[in-house]
Structures are given as structure tokens and as C-alpha cells.
Enzyme design. Sequence first.
Site, mmCIF file in Angstrom:
data_model
loop_
_atom_site.group_PDB
_atom_site.id
_atom_site.type_symbol
_atom_site.label_atom_id
_atom_site.label_comp_id
_atom_site.label_asym_id
_atom_site.label_seq_id
_atom_site.Cartn_x
_atom_site.Cartn_y
_atom_site.Cartn_z
ATOM 1 N N ASP A 115 -10.948 -24.080 -31.688
ATOM 2 C CA ASP A 115 -12.128 -23.275 -31.994
ATOM 3 C C ASP A 115 -12.058 -21.938 -31.264
ATOM 4 O O ASP A 115 -11.480 -21.836 -30.187
ATOM 5 C CB ASP A 115 -13.401 -24.003 -31.542
ATOM 6 N N ASP B 219 -13.997 -20.496 -29.360
ATOM 7 C CA ASP B 219 -15.032 -20.419 -28.323
ATOM 8 C C ASP B 219 -14.421 -20.827 -26.976
ATOM 9 O O ASP B 219 -13.218 -21.064 -26.883
ATOM 10 C CB ASP B 219 -16.235 -21.303 -28.687
ATOM 11 N N GLU C 194 -7.834 -29.264 -32.774
ATOM 12 C CA GLU C 194 -8.877 -29.820 -31.916
ATOM 13 C C GLU C 194 -9.957 -30.478 -32.774
ATOM 14 O O GLU C 194 -10.511 -29.862 -33.683
ATOM 15 C CB GLU C 194 -9.485 -28.662 -31.108
ATOM 16 N N ASP D 65 -14.690 -23.545 -25.124
ATOM 17 C CA ASP D 65 -14.064 -24.866 -25.098
ATOM 18 C C ASP D 65 -12.699 -24.838 -25.774
ATOM 19 O O ASP D 65 -11.743 -25.437 -25.299
ATOM 20 C CB ASP D 65 -14.952 -25.892 -25.816
#
Length: 647
Positions: free
Chosen positions: A505, A507, A432, A509
Site C-alpha cells: 500500500d 501508506d 501485502e 504501513d
Amino acid sequence: MAETPSPSSQSQYTSGQIQVLKGLEAVRKRPGMYIGSTSTRGLHHLVYEVVDNSIDEAMAGYCTRVDVTIHQDDSITVVDDGRGIPVDIHPTEKVPGVELAMTTLHAGGKFDKSNYKVSGGLHGVGVSVVNALSDWLEVEIRRDGRLWHQRFHRGIKQKELEDRGPAEGKGTRVSFKPDAEIFTETVYNLDTLMSRLREMAFLNRGLQISIRDERPKEPVEEVFQYEGGLAEYVVYLRGARQPLHEPPFYFEAEKPEAEIELAMQYDAGFSENTHTFVNNINTHEGGSHLTGLKAALTRTINDYAKKNNLLKKADHSLSGDDVREGLTCVLSVRVMEPQFEGQTKTKLGNSEVRGAVEAAVNEHLAIWLDENPKAAKAVIEKSLQAARAREAARKARDLARKKNALEGGVLPGKLADCSLNDSSMTEIFIVEGDSAGGSAKQGRDRSFQAILPIKGKILNVERARIDRVLGNEEVRAMITAIGTGIRDDFDLDAARYGKIIIMTDADVDGAHIRTLLLTFFFRQMRELIEAGYVYIAQPPLYRVGKGKQEYYAYSEDQRREIVKRVTNGKGDEARGLNIQRYKGLGEMNPDQLWATTMDPASRTLMQVTMESAAEADSIFSRLMGDDVEPRRQFIEKNARYVRNLDI
Ligand code: 0RA
């Protein structure tokens, strides 16, 4: 076998007993041969094996409920209200039937095939295998007004079968504790057991199956019972998608080759969700029954469309993919002697079943279409739209191919390919963001690791039509890089890499993008997941620095552990420690990314498997469908989802 009591000088083992010991020894020596693995999967198989016996009893018409309990020590109890395992002395073996069932391989309680219906059990190995692999197992039988009991230790009886006096009711209770010497993992996952038991309840209409988890402070209990059987299953799987007709199409048929049960429903979505079962076993790899079903669908829907002049002149006939767009379908067949083939032994080989299913579906679907003209029209309309979209997509693809050919390069420009060609050695990281992609490119071992950076949120593939999905640049780059093609054109042998690793990541998102990517693979390259090619990278959450030393933590617990260790048990984070929380991959330099996440020697990869395609599918649907709420809930509960993927 250290635990085997040695025969005293006076008594000798009978030949039957020696066989029993040999059989159980074989199971303990090579448990994988009998239950597939000794990890979490095998652990859960023990429960399925016992439950399958109760379900056999239900299929024979003698049992109405099965209750499963996970106790605090991760031992399991399965209770049913069937006839109870026979306790009388077996005429030739001279031991009670129950002892035979518990100690004889492949007997599985089914001494008399003739009075038994076809049974499930992934490996069909029977409850003796559970016994052999349990630290202890206890069986309690209520039969003919009495209660019987026997206890075993690692498969070996500790006493003779005991008559414990008068008792009401009937049925079998089996309790066992998996042997920690055998299993690498001994903690049960409630979600895993629940989804399997729910599936069993859907497949066995009316049967009540409950599960109770006594491990939490507040025990959790769930009851599954579906009077609608497969029709209810289809509605459950369809989830929030808009149905094109109600109720689902449903029929049952008995043929000499197989008993056939089918439910299906079309919706306004663009995906296909077909699940097939043979004797209650999920046939992930399909087989002859699925082939028969697909042939019948294509043929009957085309016949109906032609007969009713619903195809325009410009329309070609409808393809298999066309008539399955927006279809949720469950096919369950019962076969006397199933032949299971394929990599995971979940592909039905019996060729005679194909024709039986095809004929039954042809017949019943034609009648349903005739009797439900409104539904029929909606289905044909939907298939026609799919056909036209597909034709447009083909044209776009041809155009793109020509363009590629002109530009000379076939592989996407953003791909940093590896130098090796042997796909058994190579892997591709789908990363990403461009900055993380940059670090990954610098940090990788370019001989066998390829990097494909993709921009933020790729298209939501569930909500988008196939032509738009293929038009998406990120998606096209991924398809070209992986090399297998998609859907009906999918070819595993053409895979350019042996591992497809999603690296996002740590997180919310990142979780969302990971879900989008998994949705894409699930819909378009399902075999890639089934064949075990897809992985999720596990980047660390924290870096703990103390002087020149650095440590990485992949969870909160681990961070606490590390801090405790490096502060000699004081756990004081202020004590000269430098604790960095990674919000994204981009915060790591190439060396750190390599050491923590990419180096095969030190990284952790999570393999994405299809423990249950049905469950995965419904999660995807709920997540990606038109409803916003389940998606929001998912993001909040993301950790739970990752667990569902089965490590
Ligand atoms: C063999 C024969 C009969 C029942 C069973 C096995 C049986 C096994 C299990 C295992 C778990 N629950 C079970 N319930 C029944 C039928 C014996 C008869 O004719 O009564």
C-alpha cells in the site's frame, strides 16, 4: 561533431590534435562505455572521477582537503590543495600537461606512472572523459606562485592555457557542467554524493572532504574527516547495535602483493556486514581479497577456540557463517594493477591478493585474540551460539522438508504461480494482504505473473535470529517460491522468476512492510538485489474521474497537473470531478490494479539497486535495530528513503 571548429585554410591539425578529437568524439558517441550510463548514475560518476584525481593526490601525500560544491545550475566545482596539475609543456606532445590531461583519453593526469600511487576511479577513465561530456569545463591551477586557467566546451579547448598572474597557495580547481545533450538526467542528488564522499573520507584517514549544496535557499554544507579511518567507519556502520568489544580490531599491513587495511567489530546482532574495497572502489561482488579474509577468519577463530578449550565435545567446528554472525567489517586493499571482473566489474580477480590478505589477517587476528582474551571469549561465545542455532535450524528445515514431501506439494499453497517456466520472462508479485492479493490474482496475466500474498508485518529479520526467521511461515513461502535458497546456499540460477516485485500500500504501513521485505532480501538474498532482480511496484495515489474518462496520479504534483488539464487550466477540483484517494491496493478492482500497477506496458517499476551497499546497510540497521527512534523518524521521512534506493 558539429561543435568542432574547423581548421582554417592555413593551419592544419597536428596528428596529436586529430587523435584528441577522435578520442573525445568516441567518448561523446558512446558515453556508456566510459561512465557506465547517461542516467543519474553516469551523471554522478563525473563527480567521482574528478574527486578521484584529487584523492590520488592525497594518497601520494600532497593533498589534505577536497571541497565539492553543487552550484544552483547543477554545475559542480571540485577544489583540492594538491600540487596542481602540471602546466609545463610536455616534451613530445608539445602542449601543457593540463591540456593533455583534459583532452587525452586514459592519460587522466597520470603521465608518469612511476611517481604515482595506485588510483581509484571506477572506470579509471580520467578527467578527459568528464571534459568530453561537459557543456563546459574550467580548470584553475595554482602552482609555483602563479594562477593558470583554461576553459573547454564539450572537451575542446576554447583558448590556450592562460597565465593569470601571481597567486598564493597550490592546488587544482575543476568546474564543469554536464552536457544536457548527453545526460538524460542533469539534477544532482545530494544524498548520493554525500554517501560516496563520506565513504571516501572513511577510506582515506585524515583527509578532509566537504560538500556544499548551493541550490536550496539556505545552502547545505557537510564536512567529512575521520582521524580513525576504517575503525571509525566500522563504528559508524555498526550503528546502534550493542558492541561485544571496544575498540574495533584494526590493523594495517604492507605486502608485496597489496597494502592491506582492516577494521572489524562484533556486536550482539545477527547480521553480517562486510564491505570490501580495492583502491577506494567498493567491490560489491567481492573477489580474491574477500575470499582470503573469510578463510582467515574461520581458521583463526577456530584455532583460537581449540587452543583455549572453548569448544565443547558436542560442538562441531565453527563455520564461516558462524564466525561472521554479528560482525561489521571493512577491508580495504590497495593493489598495483587490479583486475576487475563480474557483472558490474566490482569483483577483484587478482589471485595473488587472496594469500596476502589471508596471511595478514591470520597473523594480526591471532595476536589480537591473544592480547584481548575478554573480547576473544565474547567472540567465540557468540560464534558458538550461532553454530548451535544453525544446527537447530537445519533440523527444523529437514523436518519441514519431510513434511512437504509427505504433503506432495513443494510450492506454498498461497502462491498463484504463472504458467510459463522461463524465468527470464516471469515475475512474482509479493503482495501485502489477502484482499489485495485477491485483486492481483484476478487482474494479472497468469502466463507470466505469479502472485504471493503475505500477511501484514512479517517478522523483523534484523532483530530475529536466522532460525526464527526461517521458522516464519511468510518467509518460508517467499524462499520456496523464489527458489534460490538463501545466504551461503544462494543460487541465482535457481531463481524461478526474473523479477521479484514488492507491491505494498502507498501508506506508512505499506512503507514499513516494504522495508521489512527489503531487509530480508538484503540480509538473506543480497545477490538478488545486486543482480537487479528486485523491484518496487508503484501503485497510484489518486484516481481522477471525469465523466467516463479516468486518470491516475502517482504523486500530488501529478494530481494537480491532471486536474488542471481536465478542467482546462481552471484547476477547480469541484468541477464535476470525482477524485479518489487510494489508501490501499485493496480499493482498486482487478482491472484497475492491472492497468495502473501491473501491466508492463503502462506501469512504473522502481528497481532496487545497491548503489552503495554500505549506505543501504546502515539505513537498514538504523531502521531495524533496537532503537525505536530512528524507525519512527524513518516512517515520518519515508519519501526520502525511497529516493535513496536509486531508481
Ligand atoms: C600529474 C602529475 C602531478 C599531479 C597531478 C597530475 C594532479 C592531477 C590532479 C587532478 C586533480 N587534482 C590534481 N592534482 C594533481 C604531479 C606533478 C608534480 O610532480 O608536481
